[in-house]
Design an enzyme around this catalytic site. Structure first.
Site, PDB file in Angstrom:
ATOM      1  N   ARG A 253      14.546 -46.935  53.206  1.00 58.94           N
ATOM      2  CA  ARG A 253      15.096 -45.790  52.487  1.00 58.94           C
ATOM      3  C   ARG A 253      16.466 -46.199  51.957  1.00 58.94           C
ATOM      4  NH1 ARG A 253      10.825 -44.001  51.927  1.00 58.94           N
ATOM      5  NH2 ARG A 253       9.972 -41.979  52.542  1.00 58.94           N
ATOM      6  N   GLU A 282      18.193 -41.922  44.360  1.00 59.28           N
ATOM      7  CA  GLU A 282      17.107 -42.170  43.401  1.00 59.28           C
ATOM      8  C   GLU A 282      16.965 -40.979  42.448  1.00 59.28           C
ATOM      9  OE1 GLU A 282      13.535 -43.267  45.517  1.00 59.28           O
ATOM     10  OE2 GLU A 282      14.585 -44.857  46.577  1.00 59.28           O
ATOM     11  N   HIS A 300      11.015 -48.304  43.815  1.00 58.79           N
ATOM     12  CA  HIS A 300      10.368 -47.694  44.989  1.00 58.79           C
ATOM     13  C   HIS A 300       8.832 -47.872  44.913  1.00 58.79           C
ATOM     14  CE1 HIS A 300      11.084 -44.389  48.247  1.00 58.79           C
ATOM     15  NE2 HIS A 300      10.057 -45.164  48.574  1.00 58.79           N
TER      16      HIS A 300
HETATM   17  C1  DGY Z   1       6.805 -43.754  52.045  1.00 60.50           C
HETATM   18  O1  DGY Z   1       5.597 -43.503  52.155  1.00 60.50           O
HETATM   19  O2  DGY Z   1       7.637 -43.275  52.799  1.00 60.50           O
HETATM   20  C2  DGY Z   1       7.224 -44.714  50.986  1.00 60.50           C
HETATM   21  O3  DGY Z   1       8.562 -44.737  50.775  1.00 60.50           O
HETATM   22  C3  DGY Z   1       6.461 -44.515  49.707  1.00 60.50           C
HETATM   23  O4  DGY Z   1       5.240 -45.055  49.949  1.00 60.50           O
END
Ligand code: DGY
Length: 341
Positions: A253, A282, A300
């Site tokens: 993240r 983002e 992402h």
């Molecule tokens: C998630 O699933 O948390 C990712 O960041 C996107 O696939």
């Protein structure tokens, strides 16, 4: 069994199906599950659903399928008194206030497991690409200015035989370690909880404290969830501990990395490079990172294979379908708190 489940079952047997909002059209495989169980409103517009629309359209719904870009918080839960399930199409669920869901008797679900290998593949892709300057080389060639082979062009760092530092040794972190086996690397990891001895043995991974990992790793790859404890885990202080030749990879993240501190570390040549798939704000990226050749930026997409994204959407739909059939959703995050059996 919860009253909320009974209410939903009653609605199901009665004249109308439960109502659901899906903030994306999803994939046909997931739509088939939802359409069979609910009256579904899909947000079809190419742009993200605006917050006001989300609140308005969730108001009369029994169920919500959302993405990690939509916040399910106290405000939304207050605006949606009939809501019984919030199903995010992501493994990370920092977009969902789970305790607030519990207070509102809403089941929160996510999509764990199905994206682990795809994400580990991509972390590895970024690691190789930043070390071997793949994007830079590609851009140079396409610019039409490459004069032909020479001895010292686009020389990067070796990967094989180096030290890999994995922060967060869950399913994805271990997947990255598994992929490192063929590269003859020393593998260090750190986590709040030490992995079982068999896992360490199988993956030839050594449990170390964070300081050791920051100081000794040639590649640091991050696989932790976003929590208060992990926000800005990659900060000036920790970047200062890294080797000048080391690289950072983040597919977890964005807010785990302090982007301003990272840009400064790169500018001062405190580390050799970084590859980021996720960002603090983002879709914005710290402008200081954008022109840098020692940074790879991807939008992402670590889990973005057709197969995996389809599986995630199907999993989110199945979570909803289970609840509507009076069963416990397989990936309920607050099952114990809600007394789901
Ligand atoms: C998630 O699933 O948390 C990712 O960041 C996107 O696939």
């Amino acid at each position: 069994m919860l009253l909320t489940l009974q209410a939903l079952q009653a609605a199901r047997c009665g004249v109308s199906k439960p109502k659901l909002l899906s903030t994306r059209p999803l994939f046909p495989e997931a739509r088939a599950i939802l359409d069979a169980n609910c009256e579904v409103e899909y947000w079809q517009h190419p742009e993200r659903i605006p917050r006001a629309e989300l609140l308005k359209r969730t108001a009369e719904k029994d169920a919500l399928v959302c993405l990690l870009t939509e916040k399910v918080d106290e405000e939304l839960l207050n605006a949606a008194p009939k809501l019984r399930i919030a199903s995010t199409v992501s493994v990370g669920f920092d977009n969902i206030d789970v305790p607030a869901c519990t207070r509102h008797k809403v089941v929160a679900t996510n999509t764990p497991g199905v994206l682990d290998d795809t994400t580990a593949d991509f972390a590895w892709t970024l690691l190789m690409a930043i070390a071997r300057r793949v994007i830079e080389g590609d851009a140079w060639l396409r610019s039409g200015t490459w004069p032909g082979w020479d001895l010292d062009q686009v020389c990067g760092g070796d990967v094989w035989g180096k030290t890999l530092g994995i922060i967060g040794f869950g399913r994805i972190g271990r997947g990255v370690a598994r992929r490192a086996q063929g590269f003859n690397m020393r593998i260090l990891y750190t986590d709040a909880v030490r992995a079982p001895a068999e896992a360490e043995k199988e993956l030839h991974a050594e449990f170390v404290d964070r300081d050791t990992l920051f100081r000794e790793a040639d590649f640091i790859t991050i696989h932790v969830p976003l929590m208060p404890e992990t926000r800005h885990l990659i900060c000036k202080e920790n970047l200062d501990k890294m080797k000048r030749t080391a690289y950072l990879v983040n597919t977890s993240r964005g807010p785990v990395v302090d982007e301003a501190a990272l840009a400064e570390a790169l500018e001062n040549r405190k580390i050799a490079g970084a590859a980021l798939d996720v960002f603090e704000n983002e879709p914005k990226v710290n402008p200081a990172l954008i022109p840098r050749k020692d940074v790879i930026l991807t939008p992402h997409i670590a889990s973005a294979s057709v197969e995996t994204r389809t599986k995630m959407a199907v999993m989110a739909a199945n979570n909803v379908a289970a609840l509507l059939k009076g069963q416990r959703p397989p990936n309920a995050l607050n099952a114990a708190e809600l007394g789901l059996k």
